[in-house]
Structures are given as C-alpha cells and as structure tokens.
Design an enzyme around this catalytic site. Structure first.
Site, PDB file in Angstrom:
ATOM      1  N   GLU A   1       0.826  -1.198   0.000  1.00  0.00           N
ATOM      2  CA  GLU A   1       0.000   0.000   0.000  1.00  0.00           C
ATOM      3  C   GLU A   1       0.868   1.260   0.000  1.00  0.00           C
ATOM      4  OE1 GLU A   1      -3.607   1.921   2.749  1.00  0.00           O
ATOM      5  OE2 GLU A   1      -2.111   0.585   3.656  1.00  0.00           O
TER       6      GLU A   1
ATOM      7  N   LYS B   1     -10.475   2.828  -1.447  1.00  0.00           N
ATOM      8  CA  LYS B   1     -10.565   2.167  -0.135  1.00  0.00           C
ATOM      9  C   LYS B   1     -11.871   2.506   0.577  1.00  0.00           C
ATOM     10  CE  LYS B   1      -7.558   1.533   3.943  1.00  0.00           C
ATOM     11  NZ  LYS B   1      -6.213   1.900   4.457  1.00  0.00           N
TER      12      LYS B   1
ATOM     13  N   CYS C   1      -5.621  -2.628   2.738  1.00  0.00           N
ATOM     14  CA  CYS C   1      -5.241  -2.602   4.155  1.00  0.00           C
ATOM     15  C   CYS C   1      -6.428  -2.771   5.107  1.00  0.00           C
ATOM     16  CB  CYS C   1      -4.446  -1.333   4.462  1.00  0.00           C
ATOM     17  SG  CYS C   1      -3.416  -1.478   5.946  1.00  0.00           S
TER      18      CYS C   1
END
Length: 314
Positions: free
Chosen positions: A43, A116, A153
């Site tokens: 990431e 995200k 993540c």
C-alpha cells in the site's frame, strides 16, 4: 486447467519517492523473471507512510491516475513484461482525496480504480485526515490471467468485503497493506492480521495475497505536526494462502523479498462448488449485517419465544 502464478512484494519505503519507484520496478522485474503473472506491491509504496502524522502539505502528494508517476511507470512495465499489477496510490479526484488502487492489466491498460472503503483513524494511522471514504464499492476485474478482487489494508479486517468480491466472481483476493506496530495498544497484531485474512480465504475457498512494507519509519517533532514524536515498525510478514486459508508462502518481518505461489483456477472453482458454501447461503437471514448497529428492543416488544430465548442466554 487455468494456471496462474502470483507474487507478493515486500519492501521498505524510503523518503525519496523516486527511489521507492525504482525499488518497486526492480522487484516487479524479479517477480516476473521468476514466473509471476500477477504481482502485488504494498500500500502507498511511493512514499513513507505519511498518515502517521497530520500535515496539510501532504495533500499535495495526491494525483490523478493519469498524472501519478508510479501508475504510469507500472503501466509501461506491465506491458513490457505482460504482467498484471494492482498499483496503490494517493488519488485526487476533484476536491476529493482517496486511498486507491489502479488495476493494470498485462497490456498496460488500466482496468479500473478501486477506492478504499474502510478508513481507519488511530493515533499513528490517521487516515481520516487524508482520505475520503471510497465511493466505488467493491469491484472485480477480469484481467488477462484471472478475475481478481482488491481490498486495501483496513478493508482486510472486514469479512463482508471479501464475501462481496467472492460473490462478484473473484478468483483471487489481493490486499496491499501498510501495517506495523501498535504503540498505544502495545500488542503485536501480525498474527491476528494474518489469521483474519486466512479466515476470508477459508470462508470463501479462495486464495488471499497480502503485501506489506517493512522497516521503522520515524516522525520528528516540529511546529507543523504539533510536536509529535513517534515511530512505526512495519512488520512485513507478506503471505499467500491456498484456497482453504493455509499459508503457502510467507516472508519474514524485517527483510525485503518476493513470495510466490501457483494456482489452478479451475481446481479452485471446483472446490468452491463442491463445498456448497455459496449454494447454502441465506442472505434473507443476514439483514443485521447491513444495520449500523444492533437494535435493542424493550422487553415488552419481544415475542414470548424471544423472551424465553433471551432468558436462556442470560
């Protein structure tokens, strides 16, 4: 048989973005030379993890996909090596800023962007200061080698994200990551982090691939960050599972490297069908999952059978 070889790249991130891009490119070339066809980088690998502190000038790191140096570099590399590369980057779209992944196909074209969904906010993972919650929803891309889903993540802690991508037809789940020490909690979250993703793999009968960064990244106090002094020790442990959640390959906690695994996608699909976990789902029974929080009813509003069940549970 449809076979694919997948790689997870683990690397340290320096203060110089150009150096990080060079390192990433070298690792991609090594992975491709070892036979990898889909290669996952960590990431936000272009920079140190800037979310450890709050600095308004760090907003300037955000770019559009077309302007981002890492995205452009990996497009050229993907076309040259005929590999698929999900590229994590800090995206600017108008006045909104996102933590995003550009999925680059083996011809260098961008299949699409995922933003995200889950944005954490902790003492040294201050991502809500930098990122707007994603508006793309979960997505799956039919790349040259496999149908892939990508979470970023903090997304990897949510089983709903993995299940959504599996229901959309994903064959492999990828999680670029930047996670390390928890100075406030004083826990080693690495085993928990890994087990959580192994659970997604096991529940969906689908391999999971996670790529993390390594190294200590320190913040020095100054007026712009309210005299913050802190450090995060990113613990690597990048890994790939099989279709039942068992770890096939895993890297260490403090050294760069590449973890590889080969998969037979037809065999994995047959296993998913044979187990029947998707056949036997009961979505009509899962409405509570989509509610913001459990609703507590007063005792008078409960059905007599529910009162009896409640008394039994107590």
């Amino acid at each position: 048989m449809r076979k694919v070889t997948v790689a997870a790249v683990q690397m340290a991130c320096a203060a110089d973005p150009e150096q990080n891009r060079r390192t990433a490119a070298e690792m991609v070339r090594r992975a491709a030379a070892d036979g990898a066809q889909i290669i996952l980088l960590p990431e936000l690998f272009e920079n140190r993890y800037f979310c450890q502190e709050r600095r308004y000038e760090s907003y300037a790191l955000a770019t559009s996909p077309a302007e981002n140096p890492a995205v452009r570099q990996m497009q050229a590399l993907a076309a040259e090596l005929s590999v698929v590369i999900p590229v994590s980057f800090y995206e600017r779209a108008g006045t909104a800023l996102y933590n995003s992944v550009a999925v680059i196909d083996a011809d260098g074209s961008i299949c699409g962007i995922y933003r995200k969904t889950h944005i954490p906010d902790d003492h040294f993972y201050q991502e809500k200061f930098y990122f707007t919650p994603g508006d793309t929803g979960f997505r799956v891309w039919n790349t040259r080698y496999a149908r892939i889903g990508v979470g970023i993540c903090w997304d990897q802690w949510f089983p709903e994200a993995a299940r959504c991508m599996a229901l959309m037809g994903a064959e492999l789940l990828f999680y670029p990551t930047a996670i390390g020490s928890e100075p406030i909690l004083e826990v080693d979250s690495a085993p928990h982090w890994q087990r959580c993703m192994q659970g997604h793999s096991a529940a969906n009968l689908m391999p999971v691939i996670a790529a993390n960064r390594i190294g200590v990244e320190e913040i020095l106090p100054d007026a712009d960050n309210q005299q913050q002094s802190s450090s995060l020790n990113f613990y690597g442990t990048s890994f790939l599972t099989d279709g039942t959640g068992a770890v096939l390959e895993q890297l260490g906690r403090d050294k760069p490297g590449i973890a590889l695994a080969a998969y037979d996608l037809d065999e994995l699909e047959e296993q998913r069908m044979s187990w029947g976990v998707f056949r036997d789902r009961r979505p009509d029974c899962y409405r509570r999952i989509s509610e913001p929080a459990p609703v507590e009813l007063p005792a008078a509003a409960l059905h007599p059978a529910e009162k009896k069940a409640e008394a039994y549970l107590l």
